[in-house]
Motif scaffolding. Sequence first.
Motif, PDB file in Angstrom:
ATOM      1  N   PRO A 110       0.812  -1.224   0.000  1.00 22.31           N
ATOM      2  CA  PRO A 110       0.000   0.000   0.000  1.00 22.31           C
ATOM      3  C   PRO A 110       0.844   1.272   0.000  1.00 22.31           C
ATOM      4  N   LEU A 126       0.614   4.384  -2.662  1.00 24.89           N
ATOM      5  CA  LEU A 126       0.446   5.787  -2.247  1.00 24.89           C
ATOM      6  C   LEU A 126       1.548   6.661  -2.822  1.00 24.89           C
ATOM      7  N   ARG A 127       2.769   6.141  -2.796  1.00 26.31           N
ATOM      8  CA  ARG A 127       3.891   6.907  -3.355  1.00 26.31           C
ATOM      9  C   ARG A 127       3.705   7.156  -4.839  1.00 26.31           C
ATOM     10  N   GLY A 134      -0.653   8.574  -5.060  1.00 22.96           N
ATOM     11  CA  GLY A 134      -1.301   9.455  -4.115  1.00 22.96           C
ATOM     12  C   GLY A 134      -2.662   8.953  -3.638  1.00 22.96           C
ATOM     13  N   VAL A 135      -2.940   7.672  -3.853  1.00 25.09           N
ATOM     14  CA  VAL A 135      -4.198   7.078  -3.391  1.00 25.09           C
ATOM     15  C   VAL A 135      -3.870   5.789  -2.661  1.00 25.09           C
ATOM     16  N   GLY A 136      -4.780   5.357  -1.785  1.00 28.61           N
ATOM     17  CA  GLY A 136      -4.577   4.130  -1.039  1.00 28.61           C
ATOM     18  C   GLY A 136      -5.170   2.947  -1.775  1.00 28.61           C
TER      19      GLY A 136
END
Length: 302
Positions: free
Chosen positions: A291, A295-296, A299-301
């Motif tokens: 996860p 995100l990196r 920018g979303v999970g």
Amino acid sequence: MTTPPNGPKSATEPLTSNAADASGLVPEPPVRAPGLSPSRAKDFQQCPLMFRYRVVDRLPEPPSPAATRGTLVHAVLEALFDLPAEARTAEAALELLDPHWQRLLARDPGLAGLFDSPEELAAWLTSARALLHRYFELEDPTRLQPRARELRVDHQLEDGPALRGIIDRVDVAPNGWVRLVDYKTGRSPRPGYEADALFQMRFYAFVVWRTRGVLPRTLQLEYLGDGTVVTHEPTEAEMATFETRIRALWQSVLEVAASGRWEPRPSPLCSWCSFRDLCPQFGGTPPPVDPASVLRAFGVGA
């Protein structure tokens, strides 16, 4: 079409290096937000699972003779323009080949393992020489003075991804017209497939237009594999369509990233994929998604 940030600039304002050009125009600083390059955008369209392995997992890929040859030829063509105009001959390019091959080996000694014998290496170098010879059939570098080579471009699309890439060569005519040039060491696309091949160049044209305020007059792909040149003249209307397309593509990326459904997309290109052992289509099992890496990257999970 909306006007570029800070308004359109004169077409005579140069595009130069990544530091500053002759007019003092400094490119935007490198963008580190989640984003896309032309190659990664095409990866997602080709196969979301391959895209995940490259962008999220960042799995290593073994070098190939073809890709390494492309890197070598690009390096020689870039170095060729370091020479005075009158010295940019085919003989000079061929003399640059071995030193640049040695530099590649110094950076990555493992490249020597691409070849099983000295004869195989010799044949590979001969094929690289043939590509350089063909370059001189396409244009005369003694008559060119590129404004930039290996130009890094970056643009943060408002409410969208960061767009980034590296343009092989930028030429600016005396009247200010800009030409973006990309060298391809493979063969040209079949008739009817030129639009797909030009995706990368439209990407660069859009970023240059948005960051520098100048819409390139010509986009040029030089295929050294068969000596074909593909050119295209972009329009602002085309750039509007491209922006819509890239926003839709990014939205699809975010939806897949959030859902975690990185599905394979089988095609004839699977034969060249480095990740077949991890692909369900070939009996492989994808590793769990990290996860934090999602995100990196987006920018979303997940």
